[in-house]
Motif scaffolding. Structure first.
Motif, mmCIF file in Angstrom:
data_model
loop_
_atom_site.group_PDB
_atom_site.id
_atom_site.type_symbol
_atom_site.label_atom_id
_atom_site.label_comp_id
_atom_site.label_asym_id
_atom_site.label_seq_id
_atom_site.Cartn_x
_atom_site.Cartn_y
_atom_site.Cartn_z
ATOM 1 N N ILE A 155 0.673 -1.223 -0.035
ATOM 2 C CA ILE A 155 -0.066 -0.001 -0.001
ATOM 3 C C ILE A 155 0.883 1.336 0.189
ATOM 4 O O ILE A 155 0.620 2.278 -0.699
ATOM 5 C CB ILE A 155 -1.051 -0.121 1.068
ATOM 6 C CG1 ILE A 155 -1.929 -1.145 1.159
ATOM 7 C CG2 ILE A 155 -1.688 1.270 1.332
ATOM 8 C CD1 ILE A 155 -2.875 -1.206 2.437
ATOM 9 N N TRP A 156 1.857 1.234 0.970
ATOM 10 C CA TRP A 156 2.690 2.500 0.808
ATOM 11 C C TRP A 156 3.600 2.600 -0.503
ATOM 12 O O TRP A 156 3.528 3.898 -0.756
ATOM 13 C CB TRP A 156 3.752 2.258 2.140
ATOM 14 C CG TRP A 156 3.409 2.478 3.252
ATOM 15 C CD1 TRP A 156 2.977 1.773 4.398
ATOM 16 C CD2 TRP A 156 2.746 4.050 3.842
ATOM 17 N NE1 TRP A 156 2.641 2.436 5.465
ATOM 18 C CE2 TRP A 156 2.484 3.637 5.239
ATOM 19 C CE3 TRP A 156 2.570 5.042 3.344
ATOM 20 C CZ2 TRP A 156 1.746 4.560 6.161
ATOM 21 C CZ3 TRP A 156 2.328 6.067 4.041
ATOM 22 C CH2 TRP A 156 1.993 5.909 5.455
ATOM 23 N N GLY A 157 3.880 1.686 -1.052
ATOM 24 C CA GLY A 157 4.523 1.819 -2.206
ATOM 25 C C GLY A 157 3.444 2.593 -3.461
ATOM 26 O O GLY A 157 4.398 3.639 -3.922
ATOM 27 N N ARG A 158 2.350 2.251 -3.428
ATOM 28 C CA ARG A 158 1.415 3.200 -4.520
ATOM 29 C C ARG A 158 1.195 4.389 -3.830
ATOM 30 O O ARG A 158 1.068 5.467 -4.547
ATOM 31 C CB ARG A 158 0.001 2.254 -4.269
ATOM 32 C CG ARG A 158 -0.840 2.906 -5.480
ATOM 33 C CD ARG A 158 0.062 2.409 -6.944
ATOM 34 N NE ARG A 158 -1.062 2.610 -8.096
ATOM 35 C CZ ARG A 158 -0.437 2.336 -9.353
ATOM 36 N NH1 ARG A 158 0.755 2.309 -9.512
ATOM 37 N NH2 ARG A 158 -1.172 2.835 -10.225
ATOM 38 N N VAL A 159 0.808 4.497 -2.325
ATOM 39 C CA VAL A 159 0.756 5.968 -1.749
ATOM 40 C C VAL A 159 1.791 6.763 -2.088
ATOM 41 O O VAL A 159 1.721 7.886 -2.285
ATOM 42 C CB VAL A 159 0.224 5.821 -0.199
ATOM 43 C CG1 VAL A 159 0.423 7.092 0.428
ATOM 44 C CG2 VAL A 159 -0.848 5.033 -0.126
ATOM 45 N N ILE A 160 3.015 6.475 -1.837
ATOM 46 C CA ILE A 160 4.280 7.144 -1.943
ATOM 47 C C ILE A 160 4.451 7.571 -3.444
ATOM 48 O O ILE A 160 4.947 8.747 -3.701
ATOM 49 C CB ILE A 160 5.407 6.584 -1.279
ATOM 50 C CG1 ILE A 160 5.559 6.414 0.204
ATOM 51 C CG2 ILE A 160 6.779 7.300 -1.707
ATOM 52 C CD1 ILE A 160 6.366 5.752 0.903
ATOM 53 N N ASP A 161 4.046 6.628 -4.436
ATOM 54 C CA ASP A 161 4.094 7.094 -5.687
ATOM 55 C C ASP A 161 3.137 8.510 -5.952
ATOM 56 O O ASP A 161 3.298 9.180 -6.869
ATOM 57 C CB ASP A 161 3.842 6.238 -6.668
ATOM 58 C CG ASP A 161 4.927 5.261 -7.009
ATOM 59 O OD1 ASP A 161 6.074 5.770 -6.951
ATOM 60 O OD2 ASP A 161 4.771 3.917 -7.393
ATOM 61 N N LYS A 162 1.858 8.393 -5.292
ATOM 62 C CA LYS A 162 0.905 9.483 -5.516
ATOM 63 C C LYS A 162 1.274 10.498 -4.910
ATOM 64 O O LYS A 162 1.273 11.896 -5.414
ATOM 65 C CB LYS A 162 -0.516 8.844 -5.173
ATOM 66 C CG LYS A 162 -0.836 7.869 -5.996
ATOM 67 C CD LYS A 162 -2.414 7.303 -5.725
ATOM 68 C CE LYS A 162 -2.908 6.427 -6.686
ATOM 69 N NZ LYS A 162 -3.046 7.094 -8.006
ATOM 70 N N ILE A 163 1.667 10.754 -3.454
ATOM 71 C CA ILE A 163 1.943 11.692 -2.622
ATOM 72 C C ILE A 163 3.384 12.240 -2.477
ATOM 73 O O ILE A 163 3.367 13.360 -2.019
ATOM 74 C CB ILE A 163 1.296 11.570 -1.081
ATOM 75 C CG1 ILE A 163 1.825 10.727 -0.395
ATOM 76 C CG2 ILE A 163 -0.362 11.482 -1.516
ATOM 77 C CD1 ILE A 163 1.390 10.658 0.982
ATOM 78 N N GLY A 164 4.305 11.385 -2.827
ATOM 79 C CA GLY A 164 5.616 11.747 -2.703
ATOM 80 C C GLY A 164 6.263 11.230 -1.533
ATOM 81 O O GLY A 164 5.745 10.699 -0.529
ATOM 82 N N ALA A 165 7.768 11.356 -1.408
ATOM 83 C CA ALA A 165 8.564 10.663 -0.463
ATOM 84 C C ALA A 165 8.283 11.625 0.818
ATOM 85 O O ALA A 165 8.269 11.080 1.915
ATOM 86 C CB ALA A 165 9.982 10.728 -0.738
ATOM 87 N N ARG A 166 8.349 12.920 0.491
ATOM 88 C CA ARG A 166 8.309 13.870 1.790
ATOM 89 C C ARG A 166 7.185 13.640 2.785
ATOM 90 O O ARG A 166 7.260 13.060 3.908
ATOM 91 C CB ARG A 166 8.196 15.323 1.370
ATOM 92 C CG ARG A 166 8.257 16.462 2.256
ATOM 93 C CD ARG A 166 7.945 17.688 2.144
ATOM 94 N NE ARG A 166 7.920 18.654 3.132
ATOM 95 C CZ ARG A 166 6.963 19.506 3.184
ATOM 96 N NH1 ARG A 166 6.579 20.207 2.181
ATOM 97 N NH2 ARG A 166 7.281 20.588 4.066
ATOM 98 N N TRP A 167 5.756 13.516 2.066
ATOM 99 C CA TRP A 167 4.842 13.388 3.213
ATOM 100 C C TRP A 167 4.428 11.853 3.356
ATOM 101 O O TRP A 167 4.070 11.419 4.347
ATOM 102 C CB TRP A 167 3.641 14.133 2.591
ATOM 103 C CG TRP A 167 3.618 15.451 2.878
ATOM 104 C CD1 TRP A 167 3.782 16.453 1.700
ATOM 105 C CD2 TRP A 167 3.432 16.205 4.030
ATOM 106 N NE1 TRP A 167 4.036 17.685 1.889
ATOM 107 C CE2 TRP A 167 3.696 17.606 3.488
ATOM 108 C CE3 TRP A 167 3.374 15.972 5.304
ATOM 109 C CZ2 TRP A 167 3.684 18.597 4.381
ATOM 110 C CZ3 TRP A 167 3.379 17.040 6.092
ATOM 111 C CH2 TRP A 167 3.500 18.306 5.798
ATOM 112 N N GLY A 168 4.809 11.092 2.428
ATOM 113 C CA GLY A 168 4.665 9.539 2.402
ATOM 114 C C GLY A 168 5.636 9.079 3.476
ATOM 115 O O GLY A 168 5.024 8.240 4.641
ATOM 116 N N PHE A 169 6.930 9.236 3.660
ATOM 117 C CA PHE A 169 7.901 8.841 4.487
ATOM 118 C C PHE A 169 7.605 9.383 5.744
ATOM 119 O O PHE A 169 7.503 8.753 6.870
ATOM 120 C CB PHE A 169 9.117 9.096 4.003
ATOM 121 C CG PHE A 169 10.210 8.389 4.620
ATOM 122 C CD1 PHE A 169 10.091 7.790 5.706
ATOM 123 C CD2 PHE A 169 11.408 8.100 3.783
ATOM 124 C CE1 PHE A 169 11.108 6.707 6.335
ATOM 125 C CE2 PHE A 169 12.521 7.192 4.142
ATOM 126 C CZ PHE A 169 12.299 6.694 5.614
ATOM 127 N N GLY A 170 7.099 10.678 5.851
ATOM 128 C CA GLY A 170 6.771 11.419 7.203
ATOM 129 C C GLY A 170 5.794 10.721 7.836
ATOM 130 O O GLY A 170 5.636 10.509 9.045
#
Length: 429
Positions: free
Chosen positions: A78-93
């Motif tokens: 799930i995170w792989g897809r979410v981070i592709d959509k919202i970017g590394a900054r907010w996804g990783f945070g």
């Protein structure tokens, strides 16, 4: 300022200089991985004490690991897809905040079910760590530097594994096991605001010069359009990465969650004496993590193709892991530490190169999703290893069958990767 102060040579304008801010991003990722592995490994170090206090069997402890990895598997995808959509900054945070709060929540557990709940929450957050890190590396580094950058930030996992046996026993023996989770959890939260303040894409970052931006974007431009799951799942390269993860990740999970137990049962170590052997093992792991990434980059700078450089490096690592089959036979503690340390170094070198494969062949828009799929399969493999280890230790009481499985995993993984991806050509999606 006159030209004479520069030996008669006019320095280039500041805007044209190649800054190195991309390495600051690697430093932040490295720190996050340190915290990640302190959180992940704490329960393994406390296994003997918690098992005694709560009456856990080997199977009970295996269930803790199993449910963490089940959550981690789903979250990774799930995170792989979410981070592709919202970017590394907010996804990783966001992922970091979830896993850090879950780590602290372990202190409130009052039985097996409470710990399982906390481990599920921890897996839900930590599943975003590596997809976010790989996405950030793909954004900030050209292909020829990605293996080295990945190896550097992945080395943080080993530092976390070193910090844990040095810090957790002191806290646990002084204030109790609950404070081991609370103190490390609160300390780790310092990272989050720093990440949110510092991280931006290189195109938007004021600290990146035009020269560094040109260096980062030197590879051919990726297509801009979104890439559907159905396209990603039909590519052989996706399954080369995912099956590679399925085969090798369980080995690392085994080392992480059972190594203190092995050292305790085979060599009589406890919470007071785990420190030096575990530090030695994970220092060797760091050498492998950085060295594996450096070696493939070195081969590429010598003119080797990405395909040859990555696979020869992984072959060297796979061969170095084979002797771990005999680790349980070593009567001397430090001989066992050396054998296991070389194997963990081999894993990290192999893993650093495996992690770069999605970024090497897929467009940036698909990297997080591919890494997520691979991480999910790797966690599924870890779930199987947890059940296998619990069964073997309850029924046989020996680590030898487990170590034999670990010794062969890398050669099999490399063979599978080569069959599915004989050439590392860019994937057309």
């Amino acid at each position: 300022m006159s030209d004479a102060k520069f030996g008669g040579i006019t320095p280039p304008p500041v805007s044209e200089r190649i800054t190195k801010f991309r390495w600051v991003i690697v430093g932040l990722l490295f720190a996050a991985m340190v915290i990640n592995y302190v959180d992940r490994q704490t329960i393994g170090l406390l296994k003997a004490d918690l098992s005694k206090e709560f009456g856990w069997s080997e199977t009970d402890y295996a269930d803790l690991v199993f449910w963490f990895q089940a959550s981690y598997a789903v979250a990774y995808l799930i995170w792989g897809r979410v981070i592709d959509k919202i970017g590394a900054r907010w996804g990783f945070g966001l992922a970091f905040a979830i896993w850090q709060i879950a780590h602290i929540a372990h202190a409130g557990a009052r039985g097996l079910n409470g710990f399982i709940f906390a481990r599920i929450a921890l897996g839900a957050g930590e599943g975003g760590g590596f997809p976010g890190g790989i996405k950030a590396v793909a954004e900030w580094f050209p292909k020829k530097e990605r293996a080295f950058a990945t190896g550097l930030f992945n080395a943080g996992t080993n530092i976390g594994a070193i910090v844990t046996p040095l810090v957790v026993p002191i806290v646990a023996l002084t204030w109790g096991w609950q404070m081991a989770f609370i103190v490390t959890g609160i300390a780790g939260l310092i990272w989050l605001p720093i990440w949110l303040l510092v991280y931006r894409s290189p195109q938007e970052h004021k600290r990146v010069s035009a020269g560094e931006l040109a260096h980062i974007t030197q590879d051919p431009a990726d297509p801009v359009e979104k890439i559907a799951w159905t396209k990603i799942l039909t590519k052989r390269e996706t399954w080369a990465f995912a099956l590679g993860k399925f085969l090798i990740d369980p080995v690392w999970w085994m080392f992480l969650f059972w190594l203190p137990d092995f050292l305790g049962k085979r060599h009589g170590l406890d919470l007071k004496s785990f420190g030096p052997p575990l530090v030695a093992i994970y220092l060797l792991s760091d050498v492998g993590s950085v060295g594996g990434g450096w070696l493939s980059s070195k081969f590429m700078n010598m003119g080797w193709s990405i395909n040859k450089a990555r696979k020869i490096t992984m072959l060297i690592c796979a061969l170095l892991a084979v002797p771990v089959a005999f680790a349980a036979f070593a009567d001397n503690l430090w001989v066992a530490v050396l054998i296991i340390g070389v194997a963990t170094a081999a894993h990290q070198g192999f893993s650093a190169n495996l992690y770069t494969l999605p970024g090497d062949v897929f467009p940036r828009a698909a990297v997080g999703s591919v890494v997520g799929i691979g991480g999910m399969l790797g966690a599924f493999g870890g779930m199987a290893m947890a059940k296998y280890a619990g069964y073997v230790l309850d029924q046989i009481g020996s680590y030898t069958p487990i170590f034999v499985l670990c010794a062969t995993a890398y050669l099999i993984a490399l063979a599978v990767i080569h069959v599915l991806m004989p050439k590392m050509d860019p994937v057309k999606v």
